[in-house]
Design an enzyme around this catalytic site. Structure first.
Site, mmCIF file in Angstrom:
data_model
loop_
_atom_site.group_PDB
_atom_site.id
_atom_site.type_symbol
_atom_site.label_atom_id
_atom_site.label_comp_id
_atom_site.label_asym_id
_atom_site.label_seq_id
_atom_site.Cartn_x
_atom_site.Cartn_y
_atom_site.Cartn_z
ATOM 1 N N ASN A 36 59.728 91.475 98.832
ATOM 2 C CA ASN A 36 58.469 91.352 98.255
ATOM 3 C C ASN A 36 58.290 90.678 97.030
ATOM 4 O OD1 ASN A 36 55.954 91.993 97.469
ATOM 5 N ND2 ASN A 36 56.207 94.366 97.142
ATOM 6 N N GLY A 37 57.382 89.753 97.132
ATOM 7 C CA GLY A 37 57.269 88.726 95.809
ATOM 8 C C GLY A 37 57.315 87.375 96.425
ATOM 9 N N TRP A 65 52.735 90.683 104.105
ATOM 10 C CA TRP A 65 51.375 90.193 103.743
ATOM 11 C C TRP A 65 51.678 88.545 103.495
ATOM 12 C CZ3 TRP A 65 48.538 87.864 99.613
ATOM 13 C CH2 TRP A 65 47.240 88.013 99.768
ATOM 14 N N ARG A 85 48.610 99.212 101.865
ATOM 15 C CA ARG A 85 48.783 98.092 100.931
ATOM 16 C C ARG A 85 48.265 96.758 101.511
ATOM 17 N NH1 ARG A 85 52.971 99.039 97.099
ATOM 18 N NH2 ARG A 85 53.496 97.103 97.167
ATOM 19 N N LYS A 145 31.920 95.790 97.181
ATOM 20 C CA LYS A 145 32.095 96.772 98.245
ATOM 21 C C LYS A 145 31.866 96.598 99.670
ATOM 22 C CE LYS A 145 34.763 98.920 96.930
ATOM 23 N NZ LYS A 145 35.277 98.604 95.512
ATOM 24 N N GLU A 170 33.976 93.346 101.070
ATOM 25 C CA GLU A 170 35.320 93.900 101.465
ATOM 26 C C GLU A 170 35.488 94.321 102.509
ATOM 27 O OE1 GLU A 170 37.946 95.050 97.415
ATOM 28 O OE2 GLU A 170 35.914 96.388 97.833
ATOM 29 N N LYS A 192 45.686 96.342 99.030
ATOM 30 C CA LYS A 192 45.374 97.421 97.972
ATOM 31 C C LYS A 192 46.158 96.946 96.550
ATOM 32 C CE LYS A 192 43.927 101.508 96.535
ATOM 33 N NZ LYS A 192 42.448 101.318 96.027
ATOM 34 N N CYS A 205 53.135 93.103 100.508
ATOM 35 C CA CYS A 205 54.193 93.478 101.449
ATOM 36 C C CYS A 205 54.986 94.839 100.926
ATOM 37 C CB CYS A 205 55.428 92.515 100.965
ATOM 38 S SG CYS A 205 55.127 90.898 101.392
ATOM 39 N N GLU A 226 29.962 95.620 91.541
ATOM 40 C CA GLU A 226 30.715 96.336 92.312
ATOM 41 C C GLU A 226 30.207 96.722 93.855
ATOM 42 O OE1 GLU A 226 33.794 97.102 92.073
ATOM 43 O OE2 GLU A 226 34.098 98.877 93.226
ATOM 44 N N HIS A 282 16.107 82.099 88.560
ATOM 45 C CA HIS A 282 16.824 80.806 88.580
ATOM 46 C C HIS A 282 17.758 80.480 89.599
ATOM 47 C CE1 HIS A 282 15.228 81.028 84.298
ATOM 48 N NE2 HIS A 282 15.508 82.108 84.273
HETATM 49 C C1 G6P Z 1 43.074 94.444 94.822
HETATM 50 C C2 G6P Z 1 42.405 95.854 95.437
HETATM 51 C C3 G6P Z 1 41.126 96.264 94.701
HETATM 52 C C4 G6P Z 1 41.608 96.341 93.395
HETATM 53 C C5 G6P Z 1 42.327 95.073 92.780
HETATM 54 C C6 G6P Z 1 42.799 95.427 91.090
HETATM 55 O O1 G6P Z 1 42.113 93.546 95.047
HETATM 56 O O2 G6P Z 1 42.065 95.251 96.744
HETATM 57 O O3 G6P Z 1 40.866 97.387 95.018
HETATM 58 O O4 G6P Z 1 40.623 96.689 92.425
HETATM 59 O O5 G6P Z 1 43.415 94.629 93.480
HETATM 60 O O6 G6P Z 1 44.005 96.346 91.426
HETATM 61 P P1 G6P Z 1 44.361 97.257 90.323
HETATM 62 O O7 G6P Z 1 45.337 98.332 90.869
HETATM 63 O O8 G6P Z 1 45.004 96.488 89.197
HETATM 64 O O9 G6P Z 1 43.173 98.240 89.788
#
Ligand code: G6P
Length: 610
Positions: free
Chosen positions: A100-101, A75, A27, A487, A490, A605, A2, A483, A506
């Site tokens: 927010n929260g 959100w 976000r 990517k 996501e 985000k 949010c 990673e 395995h």
């Molecule tokens: C969310 C974002 C990711 C990020 C993660 C941790 O899932 O989409 O891109 O790696 O949060 O966020 P931070 O701000 O703590 O690195």
């Protein structure tokens, strides 16, 4: 997550709110809304499911204006993404609120308010708060007292913005567990979840502390701490400019941020290394001493930041000789710990506001760690404020949900930290010089990888009709494979998994056939021959291989094995370089598939709720 924007001004604040929401779109959200108090003191609201553009259309179709307003991108947590659940929530046409929260005791509050005649139109936890504020206003409180009274009843996390018809000269805000800043203008004030929302109107900000409540008028800001005492909070000037968060000529923020990496890594090294050594200023005297005293490292993070931590584990143990554990924050915070003496607790976070990482830090502070160190990209974040020591990454604002430059700058900051620790724990001078020289070449070598973009774009075509992909790596390339898989899933929604290449037989080998692309990184190191054997196992099952490799170690290319040569690098810095082609691959697959690259579905985000 949010996002909140609010304003109190002489001028009509509707355009400021809409622009602020657009700047918070990164976000992640699924509905949006705004509420305004007009010149006559009447309350007006628009809400829309979907994008901020849909809200802007609603406002254009039936324009409202006013000098006081609050706005929100939601959100969904409690209740589906519908218009009825979108914020602002309003009580009896009198009070409007954005939140927010998560309010954990909202059901008890809802039951009590229902019993005294309040009705509820949404499934949100927030609506209980706005009705509770209304109840207190009816009881004679002013808006500040009513908000303070209600938050004393709340458990959970919140950032709140509250306006009321009968108190049209004030905007009340409160913060506990969710980020909120106040923007200071001339004869006008603003609020937002993130400074990025307000950069077009101000660069002067007040950071609220945990538990703070503030009363904003056009001319004044009064802040009260968690005990209700009036307090002074400093005004800081941000050096970000409004166009620091613009896309420029790039089609997506993610593309821009991938291409910013040579500069971002160079910035993170700036002033911290000279010639072939790390400078004492790199971490400051306190952190340098702390690393000298450290006997063990515990790293905690989420998402991409967690992957950076996994790379650092190899580095701490192989370079600095320090045992290192790494855990995702949501697991760390909910289990019992045995803390070995002299363990330094390290958090990694782009935003510094990730709820689980922050909670893990707070938990760690009660557990007897030697000290806490945050490696973070946002100087004014909660994580930075609450940690004993800080090492800033200097990636600049990262807007794309899929983290890229934040990751490579975290790796840079981590390697500097490891080298500083290594030096304190007996690493020889030549080893330090070799690592620093290798690090200083990385920005230029990343540029060489970026030059491969059109080749990688062509490779991406082979992925668009695939449902699964496998990423393999050994050693530090295993977290880089994780990673790479993250990517791809996501932003392209292709199911992707990472495996240590030696684990292939395995289990995952059962999945390999002509429909399963297998992606791997093959820098020139002691493990490369073993990796090549694993790749033969894939080829023998008809798998299609995509290998990013050091020319000196590359397997032979065949129709079923595409090899893309990367610059030769020292093994220690290879994770920095090999993460870049995986970012480009995921990006181009997503673009070809036509997904919302910067704002992938269901993701956020900055994850400021648990
Ligand atoms: C969310 C974002 C990711 C990020 C993660 C941790 O899932 O989409 O891109 O790696 O949060 O966020 P931070 O701000 O703590 O690195």
């Amino acid at each position: 997550m949010c996002g909140i924007v609010g304003a109190i001004a002489e001028r009509d604040v509707a355009p400021i709110l809409l622009e602020g929401l657009r700047r918070l779109e990164y976000r992640g959200y699924d509905s949006a809304g705004l509420a305004l108090l007009d010149a006559a003191g009447d309350l007006h609201r628009h809400r829309a499911v979907g994008k901020v553009a849909a809200l802007a259309d609603a406002q254009a179709a039936a324009p409202h204006s006013g000098g006081v307003g609050i706005a929100h991108t939601r959100w969904a947590t409690h209740g589906a993404p519908t218009e009825a659940n979108a914020h602002p929530h309003v009580a009896r046409d009198e009070v409007a609120i954005v939140h927010n929260g998560i309010i954990e005791n909202h059901e008890a509050l809802r039951d009590r308010l229902t019993a005294v005649g309040y009705t509820f139109e949404s499934q949100t936890d927030t609506e209980a708060v706005v009705n509770a504020v209304h109840e207190r206003l009816e009881g004679g409180d002013d808006l500040l007292a009513a908000t303070q009274g209600v938050i004393a009843e709340l458990t959970g996390a919140y950032a709140l913005g509250v306006i009321a018809r009968r108190d049209p000269q004030r905007l009340i805000v409160a913060r506990r567990g969710s980020p909120l800043v106040i923007g200071v203008g001339i004869g006008e004030h603003f609020i937002a979840s993130d400074v990025a929302a307000l950069l077009p109107v101000t660069r002067r900000f007040i950071d609220l502390q945990e538990g703070d409540v503030a009363e904003l008028t056009r001319q004044s800001v009064r802040v009260f701490d968690a005990n209700g005492h009036a307090v002074e909070r400093p005004i800081r000037t941000s050096d970000l400019t409004a166009d620091a968060v613009e896309r420029g000529a790039f089609r997506h923020f993610m593309a821009k941020e991938i291409h910013e990496q040579p500069n971002a890594v160079a910035e993170t090294l700036e002033g911290r290394v000279a010639d072939d050594r790390i400078l004492p200023e790199a971490l400051g005297p306190a952190a340098t001493q702390l690393l000298a005293d450290a006997q063990r490292i515990q790293i905690v993070a989420c998402g991409t930041s967690h992957h950076a931590g996994l790379v650092a584990r190899y580095w701490f143990e192989s370079i600095a000789g320090l045992p290192c554990d790494v855990e995702v924050a949501s697991e760390f915070r909910y289990r019992r710990h045995v803390v070995a003496p002299g363990t330094v607790f390290v958090t990694l976070s782009q935003s510094g506001e990730t709820a689980d990482t922050l909670a893990a830090l707070r938990e760690a502070k009660t557990l007897g760690y030697r000290a806490t160190l945050a490696i973070c990209n946002v100087p004014e974040s909660s994580l930075v404020r609450e940690s004993d020591l800080v090492m800033m990454t200097r990636a600049g604002p990262e807007i794309g949900v899929a983290s890229t430059k934040a990751f490579t700058t975290q790796l840079t900051a981590l390697l500097l930290t490891v080298i500083a620790a290594g030096r304190a724990h007996g690493m020889d001078r030549e080893a330090e010089a070799r690592l620093i020289r290798a690090l200083r070449q990385i920005p230029r070598q990343i540029e060489t990888v970026l030059d491969l973009e059109s080749r990688i774009e062509t490779l991406a075509e082979a992925f668009i009709d695939k449902h699964h992909a496998l990423f393999l790596g050994r050693g530090t390339q295993y977290p880089i494979a994780m990673e790479g898989a993250l990517k791809l899933k996501e932003i392209s929604y292709i199911h992707a998994e990472a495996y240590p290449a030696g684990e292939l037989k395995h289990g995952p080998l059962a999945l390999v056939d002509g429909d399963m692309p297998v992606v791997t990184a093959a820098p020139n190191n002691d493990l490369v021959e073993k990796l090549k054997s694993n790749l033969q196992e894939v080829r023998a099952r008809g798998g299609r291989l995509y290998v990013f490799a050091d020319p000196a170690a590359a397997p032979a290319a065949y129709d079923d094995c595409q090899v893309i040569a990367l610059p030769s690098v020292d093994e220690a810095v290879a994770p920095l370089l090999y993460s870049v082609p995986f970012q480009l691959l995921a990006y181009h697959v997503a673009v070809l598939k036509g997904t919302d690259v910067d704002k992938p579905r269901n993701l956020a985000k900055s994850v400021t709720v648990e």
